[in-house]
Design an enzyme around this catalytic site. Structure first.
Site, short mmCIF file in Angstrom:
data_model
loop_
_atom_site.label_atom_id
_atom_site.label_comp_id
_atom_site.label_asym_id
_atom_site.label_seq_id
_atom_site.Cartn_x
_atom_site.Cartn_y
_atom_site.Cartn_z
N TYR A 82 32.89 -46.81 -23.42
CA TYR A 82 32.95 -45.82 -24.50
C TYR A 82 31.79 -46.02 -25.47
CZ TYR A 82 34.73 -42.66 -28.03
OH TYR A 82 34.86 -41.62 -28.91
N PHE A 105 14.74 -18.16 -30.23
CA PHE A 105 15.51 -18.36 -29.00
C PHE A 105 16.98 -18.15 -29.37
CE2 PHE A 105 17.95 -20.66 -25.84
CZ PHE A 105 17.48 -20.02 -24.72
N THR A 106 17.73 -17.58 -28.43
CA THR A 106 19.10 -17.12 -28.72
C THR A 106 19.96 -18.18 -29.43
OG1 THR A 106 19.64 -17.73 -26.46
CG2 THR A 106 19.14 -15.41 -26.86
N ASP A 110 11.35 -27.66 -30.65
CA ASP A 110 12.27 -27.42 -29.56
C ASP A 110 11.51 -27.92 -28.33
OD1 ASP A 110 13.66 -26.41 -27.39
OD2 ASP A 110 14.30 -24.61 -28.45
N LYS A 160 16.44 -28.41 -18.63
CA LYS A 160 15.21 -27.72 -18.23
C LYS A 160 14.21 -28.77 -17.72
CE LYS A 160 17.51 -24.47 -20.43
NZ LYS A 160 17.30 -24.08 -21.78
N ARG A 200 16.35 -10.05 -20.71
CA ARG A 200 15.81 -10.59 -21.95
C ARG A 200 15.21 -9.39 -22.69
NH1 ARG A 200 18.73 -14.27 -23.25
NH2 ARG A 200 18.36 -16.40 -22.62
N PHE A 220 24.87 -11.02 -24.89
CA PHE A 220 24.36 -10.83 -23.52
C PHE A 220 25.12 -11.63 -22.48
CE2 PHE A 220 22.23 -14.93 -23.19
CZ PHE A 220 22.11 -15.29 -24.53
C1 LIG Z 1 18.08 -23.53 -22.96
C2 LIG Z 1 17.40 -23.61 -24.24
C3 LIG Z 1 18.05 -24.05 -25.39
C4 LIG Z 1 19.53 -24.37 -25.42
O1 LIG Z 1 19.85 -25.41 -24.60
P1 LIG Z 1 21.24 -25.50 -23.78
O2 LIG Z 1 21.10 -26.76 -23.02
O3 LIG Z 1 21.32 -24.28 -22.90
O4 LIG Z 1 22.34 -25.53 -24.77
C5 LIG Z 1 17.31 -24.14 -26.55
N1 LIG Z 1 16.01 -23.80 -26.60
C6 LIG Z 1 15.36 -23.36 -25.52
C7 LIG Z 1 13.91 -22.99 -25.62
C8 LIG Z 1 16.03 -23.23 -24.30
O5 LIG Z 1 15.38 -22.76 -23.24
#
Ligand SMILES: *Cc1c(COP(=O)(O)O)cnc(C)c1O
Length: 470
Positions: free
Chosen positions: A85, A137-138, A228, A271, A395, A462
């Site tokens: 843990y 970004f969303t 980011d 990613k 998009r 979306f």
């Molecule tokens: C995917 C993504 C996020 C969010 O990450 P999640 O792992 O999907 O929660 C944030 N910023 C960018 C540029 C992304 O491509």
């Protein structure tokens, strides 16, 4: 044979292609259902590719998020999961990998990128403060807004034009940023939010010169810069390829330098880092770290696992080291380019230059007869699925949501359908099949009528919105 003929043959054979720096050890069968079944599946999914079952999909280009293939070493690492843990050894491996390759001092693991976005937004944004960023970004913008922030787009104008060839279309417009600071006052800016590459602009990179200049301007006003870092390794590839003075620097060196111009970063490891789940937040400031480490316990899990299993942390640590290898990133982006070049040769409108993780079809140019309110990009995603079972994503206007004040739709300049390439998953032959399907949809584009939205969820619409054919 004359020496001349020999030379010609020699030249023919001197052609050299790139190839993936790995071979395949395990395969997963693909399945293509019939056109009739695809019609049914799509109607049931409300013409939203997010609502399809993956069993009904042939080639899945919905996203490159968590869809990559792990290496044999990562799988071996999974077996070394320390599921304690607290204080799992895998956390310390991850911490060391982030310190080594991204250069930050303090690390907080989170279950994925948005978990990290949530924490940093809550910790750093005061209600009513502005958050300038290079295009939204969303999930990033939503968490900034939920924390009371006001997002302001300060990307260069070129980013909003799908045809302009600019080397670093993700750059921040320093004049836009400076005039915002002057207008609202430095104390009303929460931080500068920089993403490299910029997903919504087509995976477009930020230059080293730009991040340096952003940091200088921010320092001048006492404002922090947070990254980011989700696709920063891909961003580093473009710097190596296009920016003077970086052609002989390794991807790892470029990444480290880029991060050095920021005060911290958040990451979706799904990613760049080649894992199916995971994320983190990292900062250099001890006090902020203490606050984030405290918040993570509330929302994600203890500060040494952040909502992940020990084995996930280990796979992430190994994935980070693999992701910064030059051959890996060259073949990753090489595959995206291969698809882009095929489509361009056939005259199909896509966003140029081709970015790091996806091909973005220009749905406005694809369907010039469809007004934006008929959801051209959503329509194109539906048509591609019908043609061949390929799954892509919208998009455009659906992703852009509504204006928080007026309640009207946001009408983004870019109306794009994204073909996102998972890492180390599909072959060049799959790319050929995808390109041919796009061409088939292009040839029948005149017959397309568009969609109307019949169900709209409140947040990130979306993902779950439903549509009907017009
Ligand atoms: C995917 C993504 C996020 C969010 O990450 P999640 O792992 O999907 O929660 C944030 N910023 C960018 C540029 C992304 O491509």
């Amino acid at each position: 044979m004359s020496p001349n003929t020999l030379m010609t043959i020699g030249q023919q054979f001197s052609r050299r292609s790139w190839a993936e720096p790995w071979k395949i050890k395990m395969v997963e069968p693909l399945n293509m259902i019939t056109r009739d079944d695809r019609e049914k599946a799509l109607a049931e999914a409300g013409y939203n590719t997010f609502l399809l079952r993956s069993d009904d999909v042939y080639i899945d280009l919905l996203t490159d998020s968590g869809t990559g293939a792990m290496s044999d070493r990562q799988w071996a690492g999974m077996m070394l999961g320390d599921e304690a843990y607290a204080g799992s050894r895998n956390f310390y491996h991850l911490e060391a990998a982030i310190q080594k390759f991204y250069g930050y001092k303090y690390i907080v693991p989170t279950h994925q990128g948005r978990g990290a976005e949530h924490l940093i937004s809550q910790a750093v944004i005061k209600k009513g403060q502005y958050v300038p960023g290079n295009m939204y970004f969303t999930t990033t913008r939503l968490h900034q807004e939920l924390a009371g922030g006001i997002f302001v787009d300060v990307i260069i104008d070129e980013a909003h034009d799908p045809q302009i060839l600019h080397k670093f279309k993700g750059n921040i417009d320093l004049d836009k940023l400076e005039s915002l600071i002057k207008r609202e006052g430095a104390e009303n800016i929460a931080y500068v939010s920089v993403a490299g590459t910029v997903n919504m602009a087509g995976g477009q990179p930020v230059s080293m010169a730009n991040i340096k200049a952003v940091r200088k301007l921010a320092d001048h006003h006492g404002i922090k810069v947070f990254l980011d870092a989700t696709r920063l390794v891909e961003n580093a590839f473009f710097i190596q390829e296009r920016e003077d003075g970086y052609e002989n620097r390794s991807i790892a060196e470029i990444l480290l330098e880029f991060c050095s111009y920021s005060h911290g970063a958040w990451m979706s490891a799904k990613k760049d880092s080649l894992v199916n789940i995971g994320g983190w937040l990292a900062v250099d400031d001890r006090e902020l770290f203490e606050e984030l480490r405290n918040l993570v316990v509330v929302y994600e899990g203890l500060h040494t696992y952040g909502g992940l299993a020990g084995r996930d942390l280990e796979a992430m640590a190994i994935g980070i080291a693999e992701s910064v290898q030059d051959e890996h990133i060259q073949s990753r982006i090489g595959q995206v380019r291969y698809l882009g070049e095929l489509l361009t040769t056939w005259g199909i409108p896509i966003v140029h230059p081709v970015g790091g993780h996806a091909i973005f079809l220009d749905a406005k140019a694809f369907y010039p007869h469809l007004e934006q309110i008929k959801f051209p990009a959503q329509t194109l995603a539906a048509e591609l699925y019908l043609d061949s079972g390929i799954r892509s994503m919208e998009r455009g206007i659906a992703s852009a949501g509504r204006n928080a004040k007026t309640g009207d739709h946001n009408y983004p300049k870019l109306e794009l359908t994204r073909l996102t390439i998972p890492r180390r998953v599909y072959t060049q032959a799959h790319m050929d099949v995808v390109a041919e399907s796009v061409r088939a949809a292009y040839e029948t584009r005149d017959q397309t009528r568009g969609l109307k939205m019949v169900y709209e969820p409140k947040y990130l619409r979306f993902f779950q919105a439903r549509f009907e054919r017009l």
